[in-house]
Design a protein around this motif. Structure first.
Motif, PDB file in Angstrom:
ATOM      1  N   SER A  89     -26.375 -21.646   1.079  1.00  0.00           N
ATOM      2  CA  SER A  89     -26.605 -21.609   2.665  1.00  0.00           C
ATOM      3  C   SER A  89     -27.907 -21.472   2.878  1.00  0.00           C
ATOM      4  O   SER A  89     -29.055 -21.166   1.551  1.00  0.00           O
ATOM      5  N   VAL A  90     -29.065 -21.431   3.425  1.00  0.00           N
ATOM      6  CA  VAL A  90     -30.088 -21.374   4.312  1.00  0.00           C
ATOM      7  C   VAL A  90     -29.897 -20.271   5.380  1.00  0.00           C
ATOM      8  O   VAL A  90     -29.204 -20.259   6.278  1.00  0.00           O
ATOM      9  N   LEU A  91     -30.899 -19.085   5.293  1.00  0.00           N
ATOM     10  CA  LEU A  91     -31.417 -18.548   5.811  1.00  0.00           C
ATOM     11  C   LEU A  91     -32.591 -18.173   6.350  1.00  0.00           C
ATOM     12  O   LEU A  91     -33.470 -18.336   5.202  1.00  0.00           O
ATOM     13  N   ILE A  92     -32.807 -18.691   8.366  1.00  0.00           N
ATOM     14  CA  ILE A  92     -34.763 -18.261   7.914  1.00  0.00           C
ATOM     15  C   ILE A  92     -34.484 -17.441   9.266  1.00  0.00           C
ATOM     16  O   ILE A  92     -33.776 -17.035  10.050  1.00  0.00           O
ATOM     17  N   GLU A  93     -35.520 -16.430   8.824  1.00  0.00           N
ATOM     18  CA  GLU A  93     -35.913 -15.276  10.331  1.00  0.00           C
ATOM     19  C   GLU A  93     -37.464 -15.582  10.339  1.00  0.00           C
ATOM     20  O   GLU A  93     -38.960 -16.395   9.657  1.00  0.00           O
ATOM     21  N   LEU A  94     -37.126 -15.327  11.894  1.00  0.00           N
ATOM     22  CA  LEU A  94     -38.039 -15.819  12.810  1.00  0.00           C
ATOM     23  C   LEU A  94     -38.783 -15.000  13.894  1.00  0.00           C
ATOM     24  O   LEU A  94     -37.478 -14.348  14.456  1.00  0.00           O
ATOM     25  N   ARG A  95     -38.894 -13.614  13.527  1.00  0.00           N
ATOM     26  CA  ARG A  95     -39.615 -13.229  14.859  1.00  0.00           C
ATOM     27  C   ARG A  95     -38.548 -12.209  14.547  1.00  0.00           C
ATOM     28  O   ARG A  95     -37.755 -11.221  16.105  1.00  0.00           O
ATOM     29  N   GLY A  96     -37.656 -11.319  13.407  1.00  0.00           N
ATOM     30  CA  GLY A  96     -36.603 -10.522  14.209  1.00  0.00           C
ATOM     31  C   GLY A  96     -35.634 -11.039  13.378  1.00  0.00           C
ATOM     32  O   GLY A  96     -34.019 -10.916  14.104  1.00  0.00           O
ATOM     33  N   ASP A  97     -35.464 -12.644  14.377  1.00  0.00           N
ATOM     34  CA  ASP A  97     -34.138 -13.302  15.157  1.00  0.00           C
ATOM     35  C   ASP A  97     -33.603 -14.208  13.214  1.00  0.00           C
ATOM     36  O   ASP A  97     -34.829 -15.346  12.888  1.00  0.00           O
ATOM     37  N   ARG A  98     -32.762 -14.287  13.311  1.00  0.00           N
ATOM     38  CA  ARG A  98     -31.838 -15.259  12.027  1.00  0.00           C
ATOM     39  C   ARG A  98     -31.038 -16.830  12.324  1.00  0.00           C
ATOM     40  O   ARG A  98     -30.537 -15.939  13.276  1.00  0.00           O
ATOM     41  N   LEU A  99     -31.582 -17.876  12.009  1.00  0.00           N
ATOM     42  CA  LEU A  99     -30.201 -19.063  11.581  1.00  0.00           C
ATOM     43  C   LEU A  99     -29.441 -18.040  10.762  1.00  0.00           C
ATOM     44  O   LEU A  99     -30.694 -18.825   9.582  1.00  0.00           O
ATOM     45  N   GLU A 100     -28.552 -18.086  10.191  1.00  0.00           N
ATOM     46  CA  GLU A 100     -28.088 -18.828   8.683  1.00  0.00           C
ATOM     47  C   GLU A 100     -27.077 -19.751   9.305  1.00  0.00           C
ATOM     48  O   GLU A 100     -26.579 -20.638   9.830  1.00  0.00           O
ATOM     49  N   LEU A 101     -27.332 -20.641   7.705  1.00  0.00           N
ATOM     50  CA  LEU A 101     -25.970 -22.589   8.277  1.00  0.00           C
ATOM     51  C   LEU A 101     -25.453 -22.188   6.385  1.00  0.00           C
ATOM     52  O   LEU A 101     -26.501 -21.973   5.767  1.00  0.00           O
ATOM     53  N   ARG A 102     -24.597 -22.766   6.331  1.00  0.00           N
ATOM     54  CA  ARG A 102     -23.635 -22.960   5.407  1.00  0.00           C
ATOM     55  C   ARG A 102     -23.349 -24.339   5.375  1.00  0.00           C
ATOM     56  O   ARG A 102     -22.868 -25.106   6.112  1.00  0.00           O
ATOM     57  N   GLY A 103     -23.415 -24.695   4.349  1.00  0.00           N
ATOM     58  CA  GLY A 103     -22.471 -25.792   3.577  1.00  0.00           C
ATOM     59  C   GLY A 103     -21.149 -26.496   4.332  1.00  0.00           C
ATOM     60  O   GLY A 103     -20.460 -25.011   4.402  1.00  0.00           O
ATOM     61  N   PRO A 104     -20.095 -27.223   4.082  1.00  0.00           N
ATOM     62  CA  PRO A 104     -20.718 -29.117   3.961  1.00  0.00           C
ATOM     63  C   PRO A 104     -21.672 -28.835   5.664  1.00  0.00           C
ATOM     64  O   PRO A 104     -21.523 -28.447   6.311  1.00  0.00           O
ATOM     65  N   TRP A 105     -22.757 -29.672   5.625  1.00  0.00           N
ATOM     66  CA  TRP A 105     -23.228 -30.327   6.802  1.00  0.00           C
ATOM     67  C   TRP A 105     -22.657 -31.066   7.806  1.00  0.00           C
ATOM     68  O   TRP A 105     -21.397 -31.804   7.707  1.00  0.00           O
ATOM     69  N   SER A 106     -23.001 -31.067   8.822  1.00  0.00           N
ATOM     70  CA  SER A 106     -22.348 -31.149  10.064  1.00  0.00           C
ATOM     71  C   SER A 106     -23.165 -31.955  11.562  1.00  0.00           C
ATOM     72  O   SER A 106     -24.295 -31.105  11.335  1.00  0.00           O
ATOM     73  N   GLN A 107     -22.974 -32.677  12.279  1.00  0.00           N
ATOM     74  CA  GLN A 107     -23.984 -32.389  13.093  1.00  0.00           C
ATOM     75  C   GLN A 107     -23.742 -31.496  14.530  1.00  0.00           C
ATOM     76  O   GLN A 107     -24.763 -31.100  15.368  1.00  0.00           O
ATOM     77  N   ASP A 108     -22.481 -30.626  14.132  1.00  0.00           N
ATOM     78  CA  ASP A 108     -22.319 -29.309  15.186  1.00  0.00           C
ATOM     79  C   ASP A 108     -24.320 -28.228  14.502  1.00  0.00           C
ATOM     80  O   ASP A 108     -24.610 -28.079  15.344  1.00  0.00           O
ATOM     81  N   LYS A 109     -23.809 -28.285  13.211  1.00  0.00           N
ATOM     82  CA  LYS A 109     -25.355 -27.553  12.779  1.00  0.00           C
ATOM     83  C   LYS A 109     -26.086 -27.968  13.144  1.00  0.00           C
ATOM     84  O   LYS A 109     -26.977 -27.537  13.843  1.00  0.00           O
ATOM     85  N   GLN A 110     -26.381 -29.459  13.155  1.00  0.00           N
ATOM     86  CA  GLN A 110     -28.010 -30.178  13.626  1.00  0.00           C
ATOM     87  C   GLN A 110     -27.984 -29.051  15.463  1.00  0.00           C
ATOM     88  O   GLN A 110     -28.942 -28.757  15.779  1.00  0.00           O
ATOM     89  N   ALA A 111     -27.135 -29.480  16.031  1.00  0.00           N
ATOM     90  CA  ALA A 111     -27.116 -29.267  17.481  1.00  0.00           C
ATOM     91  C   ALA A 111     -27.445 -27.287  17.419  1.00  0.00           C
ATOM     92  O   ALA A 111     -27.992 -27.358  18.120  1.00  0.00           O
TER      93      ALA A 111
END
Length: 131
Positions: A89-111
């Motif tokens: 997984s990848v977890l991105i934090e910016l200004r206190g908000d998080r975006l967590e993405l877990r594999g496998p990759w899909s177009q839904d994740k890009q959206a």
């Protein structure tokens, strides 16, 4: 130039594969460098409530003006290792908000990424004029 924002990028390795994880973080660091973004590896930077233990997560920290184009480039460079199945997984934090993405990759994740970038980007990029 807009106000700089701190971004923390946390990588959770696949099944304790430290060698593959380090390679993925190194590749992400190189991709960020090509974008002109300087990343650092802070000590003990994993979020306290992460699913992986702090010692299992690998972290990059950056300071950027969060314009949509630049933020999108940073996130795309970051999730590249997830797309290649190099991380759990990848977890991105910016200004206190998080975006967590877990594999496998899909177009839904890009959206989800596109929506998150839109919600967290400054409205006017350098060089653009406002009415």
């Amino acid at each position: 130039m807009g106000e700089l924002a701190g971004v923390q990028i946390h990588f959770e390795p696949l099944d304790g594969d430290g060698v593959l994880a380090e390679r993925a973080v190194r590749e992400t660091y190189q991709q960020l460098s090509r974008l002109g973004v300087r990343a650092t590896r802070p000590a003990e930077a994993a979020p306290a409530d992460s699913k992986a233990g702090a010692s299992e997560l690998l972290t990059l920290a950056i300071q950027i003006a969060p314009y949509a184009g630049l933020l999108g480039g940073v996130i795309n460079a970051t999730v590249f290792c997830l797309k290649r199945r190099m991380m759990a997984s990848v977890l991105i934090e910016l200004r206190g908000d998080r975006l967590e993405l877990r594999g496998p990759w899909s177009q839904d994740k890009q959206a989800v990424i596109d929506k998150w970038i839109e919600a967290h980007s400054d409205e006017v990029e350098e060089g653009e004029e406002t009415d």
